[in-house]
Structure formats: structure tokens, C-alpha cells
Scaffold this motif. Sequence first.
Motif, PDB file in Angstrom:
ATOM      1  N   GLU A  35      79.321 -70.904 -21.455  1.00 51.23           N
ATOM      2  CA  GLU A  35      78.451 -69.836 -22.006  1.00 51.23           C
ATOM      3  C   GLU A  35      77.146 -70.410 -22.769  1.00 51.23           C
ATOM      4  O   GLU A  35      75.953 -69.736 -22.622  1.00 51.23           O
ATOM      5  CB  GLU A  35      79.320 -68.793 -22.930  1.00 51.23           C
ATOM      6  CG  GLU A  35      80.273 -68.010 -22.332  1.00 51.23           C
ATOM      7  CD  GLU A  35      81.166 -67.237 -22.863  1.00 51.23           C
ATOM      8  OE1 GLU A  35      81.017 -67.274 -24.232  1.00 51.23           O
ATOM      9  OE2 GLU A  35      82.044 -66.602 -22.772  1.00 51.23           O
ATOM     10  N   HIS A  38      74.383 -71.468 -20.222  1.00 51.99           N
ATOM     11  CA  HIS A  38      73.949 -70.331 -19.701  1.00 51.99           C
ATOM     12  C   HIS A  38      72.648 -69.922 -20.499  1.00 51.99           C
ATOM     13  O   HIS A  38      71.633 -69.609 -20.360  1.00 51.99           O
ATOM     14  CB  HIS A  38      74.809 -69.238 -19.483  1.00 51.99           C
ATOM     15  CG  HIS A  38      74.037 -67.960 -19.036  1.00 51.99           C
ATOM     16  ND1 HIS A  38      73.462 -67.823 -17.927  1.00 51.99           N
ATOM     17  CD2 HIS A  38      74.232 -66.503 -19.335  1.00 51.99           C
ATOM     18  CE1 HIS A  38      73.022 -66.639 -17.493  1.00 51.99           C
ATOM     19  NE2 HIS A  38      73.521 -65.903 -18.499  1.00 51.99           N
ATOM     20  N   VAL A  65      75.553 -67.646 -13.710  1.00 48.36           N
ATOM     21  CA  VAL A  65      75.854 -66.447 -12.948  1.00 48.36           C
ATOM     22  C   VAL A  65      75.325 -65.281 -13.785  1.00 48.36           C
ATOM     23  O   VAL A  65      75.621 -65.138 -14.816  1.00 48.36           O
ATOM     24  CB  VAL A  65      77.485 -66.240 -12.962  1.00 48.36           C
ATOM     25  CG1 VAL A  65      78.139 -65.160 -12.616  1.00 48.36           C
ATOM     26  CG2 VAL A  65      78.261 -67.567 -12.158  1.00 48.36           C
ATOM     27  N   LEU A  66      74.163 -64.667 -13.163  1.00 48.81           N
ATOM     28  CA  LEU A  66      73.565 -63.432 -13.764  1.00 48.81           C
ATOM     29  C   LEU A  66      74.605 -62.008 -13.475  1.00 48.81           C
ATOM     30  O   LEU A  66      74.970 -62.004 -12.535  1.00 48.81           O
ATOM     31  CB  LEU A  66      72.325 -63.399 -13.298  1.00 48.81           C
ATOM     32  CG  LEU A  66      71.356 -64.545 -13.302  1.00 48.81           C
ATOM     33  CD1 LEU A  66      70.091 -64.474 -12.588  1.00 48.81           C
ATOM     34  CD2 LEU A  66      71.131 -65.037 -14.975  1.00 48.81           C
ATOM     35  N   ASP A  67      74.229 -61.416 -14.592  1.00 52.86           N
ATOM     36  CA  ASP A  67      75.062 -60.148 -14.575  1.00 52.86           C
ATOM     37  C   ASP A  67      74.172 -59.035 -13.782  1.00 52.86           C
ATOM     38  O   ASP A  67      74.933 -57.952 -13.869  1.00 52.86           O
ATOM     39  CB  ASP A  67      75.349 -59.649 -15.985  1.00 52.86           C
ATOM     40  CG  ASP A  67      74.058 -59.431 -16.661  1.00 52.86           C
ATOM     41  OD1 ASP A  67      73.153 -59.288 -16.216  1.00 52.86           O
ATOM     42  OD2 ASP A  67      74.295 -59.172 -17.961  1.00 52.86           O
ATOM     43  N   GLY A  68      73.366 -59.348 -13.175  1.00 53.75           N
ATOM     44  CA  GLY A  68      72.967 -58.067 -12.183  1.00 53.75           C
ATOM     45  C   GLY A  68      71.793 -57.190 -12.904  1.00 53.75           C
ATOM     46  O   GLY A  68      71.264 -56.220 -12.199  1.00 53.75           O
ATOM     47  N   THR A  69      71.628 -57.569 -14.211  1.00 54.50           N
ATOM     48  CA  THR A  69      70.546 -56.935 -14.959  1.00 54.50           C
ATOM     49  C   THR A  69      68.880 -57.631 -14.399  1.00 54.50           C
ATOM     50  O   THR A  69      69.084 -58.541 -13.944  1.00 54.50           O
ATOM     51  CB  THR A  69      70.595 -57.121 -16.577  1.00 54.50           C
ATOM     52  OG1 THR A  69      70.612 -58.451 -17.028  1.00 54.50           O
ATOM     53  CG2 THR A  69      72.077 -56.307 -16.902  1.00 54.50           C
ATOM     54  N   TRP A  71      66.035 -59.393 -13.868  1.00 54.79           N
ATOM     55  CA  TRP A  71      66.002 -60.990 -14.091  1.00 54.79           C
ATOM     56  C   TRP A  71      64.116 -61.192 -14.121  1.00 54.79           C
ATOM     57  O   TRP A  71      63.560 -60.390 -13.517  1.00 54.79           O
ATOM     58  CB  TRP A  71      66.266 -62.017 -12.986  1.00 54.79           C
ATOM     59  CG  TRP A  71      65.672 -63.252 -13.040  1.00 54.79           C
ATOM     60  CD1 TRP A  71      64.625 -63.724 -12.193  1.00 54.79           C
ATOM     61  CD2 TRP A  71      66.036 -64.198 -14.110  1.00 54.79           C
ATOM     62  NE1 TRP A  71      64.684 -65.267 -12.539  1.00 54.79           N
ATOM     63  CE2 TRP A  71      65.476 -65.444 -13.665  1.00 54.79           C
ATOM     64  CE3 TRP A  71      66.966 -64.221 -14.878  1.00 54.79           C
ATOM     65  CZ2 TRP A  71      65.442 -66.571 -14.394  1.00 54.79           C
ATOM     66  CZ3 TRP A  71      67.198 -65.445 -15.805  1.00 54.79           C
ATOM     67  CH2 TRP A  71      66.360 -66.481 -15.317  1.00 54.79           C
ATOM     68  N   GLY A  94      74.045 -63.630  -8.564  1.00 50.11           N
ATOM     69  CA  GLY A  94      73.620 -62.200  -9.326  1.00 50.11           C
ATOM     70  C   GLY A  94      72.389 -62.093  -9.552  1.00 50.11           C
ATOM     71  O   GLY A  94      72.128 -60.974 -10.521  1.00 50.11           O
ATOM     72  N   TYR A  96      68.998 -60.102  -9.885  1.00 50.84           N
ATOM     73  CA  TYR A  96      68.450 -58.819  -9.667  1.00 50.84           C
ATOM     74  C   TYR A  96      66.967 -58.595  -9.998  1.00 50.84           C
ATOM     75  O   TYR A  96      66.828 -58.737 -11.130  1.00 50.84           O
ATOM     76  CB  TYR A  96      69.441 -57.767  -9.989  1.00 50.84           C
ATOM     77  CG  TYR A  96      68.983 -56.363  -9.580  1.00 50.84           C
ATOM     78  CD1 TYR A  96      69.088 -55.778  -8.210  1.00 50.84           C
ATOM     79  CD2 TYR A  96      68.254 -55.506 -10.337  1.00 50.84           C
ATOM     80  CE1 TYR A  96      68.749 -54.589  -7.968  1.00 50.84           C
ATOM     81  CE2 TYR A  96      67.841 -54.309 -10.029  1.00 50.84           C
ATOM     82  CZ  TYR A  96      67.826 -53.776  -8.567  1.00 50.84           C
ATOM     83  OH  TYR A  96      67.463 -52.795  -8.159  1.00 50.84           O
TER      84      TYR A  96
END
Length: 244
Positions: A35, A38, A65-69, A71, A94, A96
Motif C-alpha cells: 500500500e 502504491h 492495482v488501480l481501483d477502476g476510478t 486515472w 485496473g 480506467y
Amino acid sequence: GSDEIYMGSADWMPRNLDRRVEIVFPVEDEQIKNEIKHVLDLEFRDNVNSAGGKVINARLTADIVLDGTEWTPIGINSNPFKGTFDGQGYSVTGMYIENPENNRAGFFGLIENAVIKNLTVSGNINTPGKSNVGMVAGMMSYVSIDGGGSRVENCVSEGTIKAKSEAGGIAGYSMPNGIKYKNYITNCVSNVKLEIAVDNTSYNNAGGIVGEAEYTIIANCVVSGSIRGYGDQCGGIVGYAYNG
């Protein structure tokens, strides 16, 4: 070996270096270590986008690992990424992008005189009204007249892209200062489902590796995705190329 991470309150002020005893402690939990890495990776992006043209070198030490929010791409019109980014075989997953602030979309938005290598990027870029779109780099270009050429090497792209034009699985548009320099895209693999969402009638500039390439060498690349477009200038490797 394993990375060692320490945390503490000390800074680089003389009072801490010369007149105090500061304590730091090791971070041993692997999840917490990842974390922290990241967060540092995201800080790198923000540093580039406000760097004022400085050369910044970086390397990944773990997967991101991106959370899909949404970028925000690394490198913008006023501050392109300059330097070397070594993924060291790690992946960014991930990603987006739907509403980029600039007309360039990818993990990197705009790179100049840069090297991007040993990196896998996967995600979804849904920008039907935008051009210069690529999973790794939206645009490989030059801002200043003396801006050098760039290289993307040993990279892998996966996912989906929807764009207006100048779109590719690795890079959207490659245009160095051809009088002095060339760009290079080598030893890359693209497994991207690419769609030109607008009927441009006369041209698409959509390719499995790069949409449009000027003064660019493309070598030892493989495409296993799909390309859907309108009109002319769609290709398995490159949509439109000249002066290569």
C-alpha cells in the motif's frame, strides 16, 4: 531481495540531521508495504505533471492495482514525461480513463525524450471523442524543438480502447522531431480490443501497436487483439505510417 521500508517523522532539515535523535521503525507487513509503494507510485505521477519539464527517472518495485476510478495520465501538454520508467516486469492493472483533461489518454499521456520499458498495462480507455489514445502512451512526441526521440520497449498492453482517431494498442500517435530524432517501439505485445467510435469517413489511424507513426521504427512486435474502424488507415500493426 525484499524491499525494506521504514517510517518516521524525520525530515531533511538540519535540526533533525544535526541536533536531534530521530526514530524510524520498519514496516514488516507485506500488505501494508504494498500500500505504501502504491501511494508513492501515485505521488510520482503528480510530481511529473507539475515538474516543469524536469527529467525524472523511476522504476516499479511491485504491481500497481488501480481501483477502476478515473486515472490521470502521467505527462501533460505543459509537462511531458521525460526520463526512464522501468517497470521491471511488473504490471499496472485496473486502469480506467473516460474524461482525460488533455486530448491524450494512456498510462502515460505525453512523453518526450523518454524510455518506457518492461511494463504491462491493462485497463479500459473509453474516450470516443478523443484522439491520441494508447494503453501505454497516448502520444510520443516533442514539445520543444530540441526534444529528443522516445522508446517504448518490452511492454505488454491488454484491455479495451474506444477512441476517435490516432489510437493504438501500445501508443496512439508517435511523432518525434524527425529532422534530428526517431522514435522506437520494439519487442512489444498488444492484446487490445480497439474500436474507432466515430465515423471519420476518410481516415481512422488505428493500429494494433500504434495508430499513426511518423519517423518511427517498429520492430519485433506482436498483436493478438482486434481492430474495428471506419474508412481507411486501419492496420494490424500501424494504421498510418510515413518517413519510418
